[in-house]
Design an enzyme around this catalytic site. Sequence first.
Site, PDB file in Angstrom:
ATOM      1  N   SER A   1       0.850  -1.193   0.000  1.00  0.00           N
ATOM      2  CA  SER A   1       0.000   0.000   0.000  1.00  0.00           C
ATOM      3  C   SER A   1       0.884   1.241   0.000  1.00  0.00           C
ATOM      4  CB  SER A   1      -0.916  -0.001   1.230  1.00  0.00           C
ATOM      5  OG  SER A   1      -0.144   0.141   2.412  1.00  0.00           O
ATOM      6  N   LYS A   2       0.253   2.400   0.029  1.00  0.00           N
ATOM      7  CA  LYS A   2       0.986   3.663  -0.062  1.00  0.00           C
ATOM      8  C   LYS A   2       2.004   3.820   1.053  1.00  0.00           C
ATOM      9  CE  LYS A   2      -2.583   6.257  -2.537  1.00  0.00           C
ATOM     10  NZ  LYS A   2      -3.517   7.408  -2.497  1.00  0.00           N
TER      11      LYS A   2
END
Length: 466
Positions: free
Chosen positions: A241-242
């Site tokens: 994820s980010k």
Amino acid sequence: MSDQVVTRFAPSPTGFLHIGGARTALFNWLYARGRGGKFLLRIEDTDRERSTPEATAAILQGMQWLGLDHDGEVISQFDRADRHAEVARHLLSEGKAYKCFSTQDEIAAFRDQARADGKSTLFRSPWRDAETSTHPDVPYVIRIKAPQDGVTVIRDQVQGDVTIRNDQLDDMILLRSDGTPVYMLAVVVDDHDMGVTHVIRGDDHLNNAARQMMIYQAMGWNVPVWAHIPLIHGPDGKKLSKRHGALGAQEYQAMGYPAAGMRNYLARLGWSHGDDEFFTDQQALEWFDLDGIGKSPARFDFKKLENLCGQHIAVSDDAALRQEIAEYIDAAGRPALSETQLHDLERAMYCLKDRARTFPELIEKAHFFLTSRPISPDEKSAKALESVSDGILEELTPQLQNASWSRNALEETLNSFAETNGVKFGKLAGPLRAVLAGRAVTPSVFDMMLVLGKEETLARLSDAVN
């Protein structure tokens, strides 16, 4: 099924080309290209609210950067909606699908009652076997008639045989009440019409395969070879994820990773060929096969990525590196280099690329000729100047003026000069780095002199003395 391998990459244009999607595209590209097959691109843009032209452009740019060329035109799933609906109506006419008039409230009430009774909430429509004469004149959806007993076996090249009980499959909607096709129908029709023989995609689609097989079988179409690949996790073992860093392919380009290194790393991320870590595109095309894909999620590791990228930079063609660095500079929004600077960059590549893991590192090593006089030493290199008198540099100047400008001649001149002045060459190299580059860490003094040329080298020495 055709003897020719046909794979496809089918992203939804709702954002950038996620690095997981880039790996899926790469696996499909390698499998098809390595077998003389076709690699097709379809944009699954049926979600009109979330799909944007900008996102489609980002996907295409990301694939272009990675060098993943596709055959034929880009297919828009939305543009094929009439064909999808045609298949749904064909199944309806064949008695393999039916009109369902149940409302959302009725379906919700069914599920509430099923929960209260401790039964499965899988909706069973009362209209499945209803006589046409009983159909009301109200909106309806078209549902496929799912098999109600036995099992469906997904013969997956990565996951092995996956068995799903048919009583766990609902009568999936094919066509909504407004006449628009659902995604599950569109995918199957598009894959069939495009002649796709192998569906290689993330294992988050594994359960979809059983439902999609209902359509293949109802239409009498060949079921493609399935290969559901594990997702990519971050270093902490959680879904990428980010918070783990860059996610879009173009972000990695803007961070200065070479495309060849990225391809190598992504191919190795979940697939293996023995213990080989570094390999060329040609080797990947020859070696890649579905049985080399592991069942467990792969973990993204920036250090391994940088290590492989460094190896690819080191063996890359100088002219190709020059071009890719210019593209990196544009992607990163850095000030463009002049043609002269790019020419010098290519000429100096031999002494820049050996230990650079990314393009920013390579450009930092090239600082000595990308900067212009007067040179301002940074704090670390300025200390080296303090350890040698201006007199020594002043004495060195005429020695270099009379030197032949070749590596052997420069080495001989500088080593002889150091010996005459009773210092080790290392003591002379530090000040020269400061004078020529303004940095403490640079390519060798001799390489810098050769790249800069005699006139510029002497000018920088003169600036320092004066």
